[in-house]
Scaffold this active site. Structure first.
Site, short mmCIF file in Angstrom:
data_model
loop_
_atom_site.label_atom_id
_atom_site.label_comp_id
_atom_site.label_asym_id
_atom_site.label_seq_id
_atom_site.Cartn_x
_atom_site.Cartn_y
_atom_site.Cartn_z
CG PHE A 120 -0.29 0.43 2.36
CD1 PHE A 120 -0.22 1.82 2.77
CD2 PHE A 120 0.35 -0.39 3.37
CE1 PHE A 120 0.54 2.14 4.06
CE2 PHE A 120 0.95 -0.26 4.64
CZ PHE A 120 0.96 1.02 4.94
CD GLU A 147 -5.56 -5.79 0.28
OE1 GLU A 147 -4.61 -5.74 -0.70
OE2 GLU A 147 -5.60 -6.87 1.28
CB SER A 185 4.80 -7.26 5.72
OG SER A 185 3.80 -8.27 5.38
CB CYS A 195 10.35 -0.38 2.69
SG CYS A 195 11.11 0.10 1.07
P1 NAD Z 1 1.47 -6.63 3.12
O1 NAD Z 1 2.52 -7.69 3.23
O2 NAD Z 1 0.19 -6.69 4.04
O3 NAD Z 1 0.76 -6.65 1.89
C1 NAD Z 1 1.45 -6.59 0.38
C2 NAD Z 1 0.69 -7.31 -0.68
O4 NAD Z 1 0.51 -8.56 -0.46
C3 NAD Z 1 -0.39 -6.63 -0.91
O5 NAD Z 1 -1.01 -6.72 -2.31
C4 NAD Z 1 -1.49 -7.67 -0.36
O6 NAD Z 1 -2.83 -7.69 -0.84
C5 NAD Z 1 -0.76 -8.96 -0.45
N1 NAD Z 1 -0.87 -10.11 0.49
C6 NAD Z 1 -1.45 -9.86 1.99
N2 NAD Z 1 -1.55 -11.00 2.34
C7 NAD Z 1 -1.22 -11.88 1.72
C8 NAD Z 1 -1.07 -13.34 1.82
N3 NAD Z 1 -1.38 -13.95 2.87
N4 NAD Z 1 -0.49 -13.99 0.72
C9 NAD Z 1 -0.38 -13.40 -0.48
N5 NAD Z 1 -0.30 -11.85 -0.57
C10 NAD Z 1 -1.02 -11.34 0.31
O7 NAD Z 1 2.15 -5.34 3.24
P2 NAD Z 1 1.76 -3.80 3.19
O8 NAD Z 1 1.07 -3.56 4.53
O9 NAD Z 1 0.68 -3.53 2.02
O10 NAD Z 1 2.94 -3.06 2.97
C11 NAD Z 1 3.84 -2.81 4.16
C12 NAD Z 1 4.92 -3.74 3.94
O11 NAD Z 1 5.80 -3.62 2.76
C13 NAD Z 1 6.08 -2.89 4.98
O12 NAD Z 1 6.39 -4.27 5.78
C14 NAD Z 1 7.30 -2.56 4.27
O13 NAD Z 1 8.63 -2.68 4.74
C15 NAD Z 1 7.16 -3.50 3.00
N6 NAD Z 1 7.71 -2.94 1.76
C16 NAD Z 1 8.83 -3.38 1.48
C17 NAD Z 1 9.48 -2.68 0.62
C18 NAD Z 1 11.04 -3.19 -0.14
O14 NAD Z 1 11.50 -2.71 -0.97
N7 NAD Z 1 11.61 -4.31 0.62
C19 NAD Z 1 8.99 -1.53 -0.31
C20 NAD Z 1 7.62 -1.33 0.32
C21 NAD Z 1 7.27 -1.63 1.15
#
Ligand code: NAD
Length: 501
Positions: free
Chosen positions: A154, A181, A231, A286
């Protein structure tokens, strides 16, 4: 009395919005007013299948287009994106909450990768060796993979997809993007822009949904590669699921980024950097700094300077004159705010309490001001957890060695920074630190597009980073051709293993 139905954010399949009615959907908030403004369609298994099958057909045609043609389309997309960046930034702010100037910065960093992808004729060149053996030439070519999936978080609804799709498309793949989403509209806006740029229908697809849609995409036999950002627990799951199916996968995870401040550093510069990198985007980055490591005797002076600067920050609606917007959802806001009690309970000193913030915006917004903790120790949840909000911790250590050990023992390895005027210390740090992206007097060292973005340890699963040369490698596979054109002297049987002659 039933109100007017909310606008629906549809999937984008076969070059346009998908017209069917979704079997389920999710709410999309405007975080600055705390109100659901849209619904986003959630894809069923049938919709995912239809999207991927359509993408696979389109990919075959797109892969056959000349490099010149593909480059022209990417150039066209670049032009449109540069002209209309402000429009995209407004969409981002309305669903994510980050302030407009920050949203524009996100678009600018995404645009950088599109510009990099415009160089694809040069970037995807193979190699040729003439006469490696008698009359035998060897050359390598790079070919697309087919349909590739991008799953994004997000916090960067435009930039993170842009880390992947420009290169994937330029190299002849079709992409299926599953955005978060929580802020899905940027993806559809990008899809429309591709259509305007002349990309054939089906080459850029958007499928909305939650984890269930991601699992279906990962499992689909026509999906050949997955680029995931989110994450760490989910990144690990996606990586393992895709790898079990024998697919190419890169899964970028969470972070806990340390900024080390040495005693000789310019403390005004360091305080500016820590506050900017800690609270920009409400800490929902991140690459945000979440731990400041104060080395030697700098702790008191640094905390005083940071506190002073935090006092000047305006929290409010990102469309107005605010430095920091709301958090993305009420749940996330409450989860982050929960760490303030946890931190106090564990014995850390709460220097600035963000719950007391007076935001310049609608009272219903998901507000939480910047919070600063001092005397945090590595056993506290404040330190061990990725909070992903405007909560900055100061850990005090006695020496450079202690600071280095702290950073290297942390399970995450996304970004880090050192602030110092000592070139020798900085040089040691860049060599000794176990982190993928290092800043020297630079708090958010996101690499330029011609390098690649990626962390180490629990911040990235897989062996290829995003964009840059790694991006070209990830979205292509190499084929090596060994060729001998016959001449009149050929002939004769030889059942031995081919050897140079
Ligand atoms: P999230 O892991 O909750 O969701 C990321 C994506 O995965 C979304 O599209 C979501 O719909 C999908 N998702 C959620 N649960 C899932 C599951 N069980 N199986 C498969 N897909 C699933 O992350 P978020 O809250 O949207 O974003 C924040 C996180 O992203 C933080 O931990 C941040 O550090 C990380 N992030 C990392 C980077 C990087 O480059 N390393 C960059 C941006 C964000």
């Amino acid at each position: 009395m039933a109100g007017r139905p909310l606008p629906l954010v549809p999937h984008w399949i076969a070059g346009g919005p998908w017209e069917g009615s979704p079997t389920s959907s999710g709410p999309v908030f405007d975080p600055a007013i705390g109100v659901v403004t849209k619904e986003v369609a959630f894809a069923s298994a049938e919709v995912v299948d239809a999207a991927v099958v359509t993408a696979a057909k389109a990919q075959m045609v797109w892969a056959a287009a000349s490099l010149a043609e593909r480059t022209r389309v990417v150039f066209g997309f670049r032009q449109l994106l540069a002209e209309r960046a402000a429009e995209l930034a407004e969409i981002i702010t309305s669903e994510n909450g980050k302030v407009l100037v920050d949203a524009r910065g996100e678009v600018a960093r995404g645009l950088e990768v599109v510009e990099f992808a415009c160089g694809i004729p040069q970037l995807s060149k193979g190699s040729f060796s003439e006469g490696v053996s008698s009359r035998l030439d060897v050359y390598s070519i790079r070919q697309p993979l087919g349909v590739v999936t991008i799953v994004s978080p997000f916090n960067f609804p435009a930039m993170v997809p842009c880390w992947f799709f420009p290169i994937a498309i330029a190299t002849g793949n079709a992409t299926v993007l599953k955005p978060s989403e929580k802020d899905p509209s940027a993806a559809n806006w990008l899809a429309r822009l591709w259509a305007e740029a002349g990309l054939p229908a089906g080459v850029f697809t958007v499928v909305h949904g939650d984890g269930a849609a991601v699992e279906q995409l990962v499992d689909h036999p026509e999906v050949k590669a997955i680029s995931f950002v989110g994450s760490t627990p989910v990144a690990r799951l996606v990586y393992e699921r895709a790898a079990r199916a024998g697919k190419r996968v890169q899964a970028l995870g969470g972070a806990k980024n340390h900024m080390v401040v040495l005693p000789d550093a310019d403390l005004d510069l360091a305080a500016d950097a820590a506050v900017s990198a800690g609270f920009g985007s409400a800490g929902e980055r991140c690459m945000a700094v979440s731990v400041v490591v104060a080395v030697g005797d700098v702790g008191d002076r640094l905390v005083a300077k940071m506190t002073e600067r935090i006092g000047t920050l305006v929290v409010g609606d990102g469309r107005g004159a605010a430095d920091m917007g709301p958090l993305v959802t009420q749940d996330h806001r409450d989860r982050v705010a929960g760490y303030l009690d946890v931190g106090v309970g564990a014995g850390a000193t709460l220097v600035v309490d963000g719950r007391a913030v007076a935001a310049t915006g609608d009272p219903g917004g998901f507000w939480l001001g910047p919070s600063l903790f001092d005397h945090v120790t590595p056993d506290m949840a404040l330190y061990t957890d990725e909070i992903f909000g405007p909560v900055l911790s100061v850990v005090r250590v006695g020496s450079y060695e202690e600071a280095l050990q702290l950073v290297n023992r942390n399970p995450y390895g996304n970004g880090t920074a050192i602030f110092t005027n000592d070139g020798g210390a900085a040089r040691r740090f860049q060599s000794e630190v176990e982190v993928g992206m290092v800043g020297i007097n630079v708090p958010i060292p996101v690499p330029a597009a011609s390098y690649s973005f990626g962390g180490w340890k629990s911040s990235l699963f897989g062996d290829t980073h995003a964009y840059g040369a790694d991006g070209v490698r990830f979205f292509t596979r190499t084929k090596v051709v060994t060729s001998r054109w016959l001449d009149p002297s050929h002939g004769g049987l030889n059942l031995g293993f081919p050897q140079p002659d």
